[in-house]
Enzyme design. Structure first.
Site, PDB file in Angstrom:
ATOM      1  N   SER A 144       0.856  -1.199   0.000  1.00 18.17           N
ATOM      2  CA  SER A 144       0.000   0.000   0.000  1.00 18.17           C
ATOM      3  C   SER A 144       0.888   1.243   0.000  1.00 18.17           C
ATOM      4  O   SER A 144       2.068   1.158   0.351  1.00 18.17           O
ATOM      5  CB  SER A 144      -0.868   0.001   1.254  1.00 18.17           C
ATOM      6  OG  SER A 144      -1.461   1.275   1.464  1.00 18.17           O
ATOM      7  N   TYR A 157      -2.997  -0.363  10.426  1.00 22.01           N
ATOM      8  CA  TYR A 157      -2.977  -0.803   9.017  1.00 22.01           C
ATOM      9  C   TYR A 157      -1.629  -0.424   8.395  1.00 22.01           C
ATOM     10  O   TYR A 157      -1.004  -1.229   7.694  1.00 22.01           O
ATOM     11  CB  TYR A 157      -4.111  -0.129   8.260  1.00 22.01           C
ATOM     12  CG  TYR A 157      -4.164  -0.436   6.774  1.00 22.01           C
ATOM     13  CD1 TYR A 157      -3.459   0.341   5.860  1.00 22.01           C
ATOM     14  CD2 TYR A 157      -4.945  -1.486   6.289  1.00 22.01           C
ATOM     15  CE1 TYR A 157      -3.516   0.072   4.494  1.00 22.01           C
ATOM     16  CE2 TYR A 157      -5.006  -1.749   4.922  1.00 22.01           C
ATOM     17  CZ  TYR A 157      -4.294  -0.973   4.045  1.00 22.01           C
ATOM     18  OH  TYR A 157      -4.347  -1.242   2.690  1.00 22.01           O
TER      19      TYR A 157
HETATM   20  C1  GCO Z   1      -6.891   4.843   4.114  1.00 29.66           C
HETATM   21  C2  GCO Z   1      -6.884   3.838   2.978  1.00 29.66           C
HETATM   22  C3  GCO Z   1      -5.456   3.382   2.736  1.00 29.66           C
HETATM   23  C4  GCO Z   1      -5.426   2.328   1.670  1.00 29.66           C
HETATM   24  C5  GCO Z   1      -5.312   3.030   0.358  1.00 29.66           C
HETATM   25  C6  GCO Z   1      -3.988   2.801  -0.280  1.00 29.66           C
HETATM   26  O1  GCO Z   1      -7.752   4.746   4.995  1.00 29.66           O
HETATM   27  O2  GCO Z   1      -6.018   5.736   4.063  1.00 29.66           O
HETATM   28  O3  GCO Z   1      -7.691   2.719   3.291  1.00 29.66           O
HETATM   29  O4  GCO Z   1      -4.934   2.918   3.947  1.00 29.66           O
HETATM   30  O5  GCO Z   1      -4.391   1.484   1.892  1.00 29.66           O
HETATM   31  O6  GCO Z   1      -6.355   2.599  -0.426  1.00 29.66           O
HETATM   32  O7  GCO Z   1      -3.771   1.445  -0.462  1.00 29.66           O
END
Ligand code: GCO
Length: 253
Positions: A144, A157
């Site tokens: 990500s 995350y």
């Molecule tokens: C957030 C998003 C990101 C994702 C994004 C990039 O809440 O900022 O969910 O964390 O990872 O779509 O991959």
């Protein structure tokens, strides 16, 4: 261009009933691969498989819980014995949970670790054992922009996606010499079910379109090219790297 052709190859994509996983399976199938869809819900998988079969693609389903080490091993060993080799693995399954870190529950934190990081270990180890025996294989982890950036409310995350980036390097360290190429794709902001809360927020849309040099959300089919590249012979000397498909958001302040 034949180095990008996936004809004769089979790709397993985890979490591929919808969103990025479904788009990646579709892209790999369009490049000639037979695809194996994975998820926990057999009914959702069947609907996704039917959608791809309508395009004439070779599609199978393999439902198992990617957070369950033994279930992953059993499903993959059974598939290899009964259906044939998995040449390409895309570790796409993942989840998001947003909350201020001071309020974040321990249960949600652990669920993110299991779903976004431990699953990559469980499924990759099960598939790599067969790839190593054949001396060849492609593993593509879905990282990500949060592999290298952070923003408020998604610290756990962000930690998991940072781990995916480094686990990818570790896989390359252990498995490149055994004929495997292990790499990652880091999506920027894409219109997916995982980001529904964001795409429906006028404030977030305004921030994102100003913050992203391309000035827009990504569309999931824009991830397929990087995936086909990393799944094909065209990337035979590419290992341990992460390709950012993000409209430039990680290149600028
Ligand atoms: C957030 C998003 C990101 C994702 C994004 C990039 O809440 O900022 O969910 O964390 O990872 O779509 O991959």
């Amino acid at each position: 261009m034949s180095r990008f052709d996936l004809g004769g190859k089979r790709a397993l994509v985890t979490g591929s009933a919808q969103g990025i996983g479904f788009a990646l399976a579709q892209g790999l199938a369009a490049a000639g691969a037979a695809v194996v869809l994975n998820g926990r819900d057999p009914a959702k998988l069947a609907l996704a498989a039917d959608r791809l079969r309508q395009s004439g693609f070779d599609v199978e389903t393999l439902p198992f819980d990617v957070t369950d080490h033994d279930a992953a091993r059993a499903a993959i060993d059974g598939f290899e014995a009964g259906s044939g080799a998995i040449d390409i693995l895309v570790n796409n399954a993942g989840m998001q949970h947003r909350a201020p870190l001071e309020e974040f529950s321990a249960q949600a934190f652990d669920q993110l670790l299991q779903t976004n990081v431990a699953s990559v270990f469980h499924v990759s180890q099960a598939v790599a054992r067969h790839m190593i025996a054949r001396g060849a294989g492609k593993i593509i982890n879905i990282a990500s922009v949060m592999t290298s950036l952070a923003r408020p409310g998604v610290a756990p995350y962000t930690a998991t996606k940072g781990a995916v980036g480094n686990l990818t390097k570790g896989m390359a360290a252990d498995w490149a010499g055994k004929g495997l190429q292990c790499n990652a794709i880091a999506p920027g902001y894409f219109r997916t079910p995982l980001n529904k809360a964001l795409t429906e927020s006028a404030e977030f849309n305004d921030w994102l379109t100003r913050r992203t040099p391309a000035g827009r959300w990504g569309e999931v089919d824009e991830l397929a090219g990087a995936c086909v590249f990393l799944a094909s012979e065209a990337s035979s000397f590419v290992n341990g790297t992460t390709i950012y498909v993000d409209g430039g958001i990680t290149a600028t302040v």
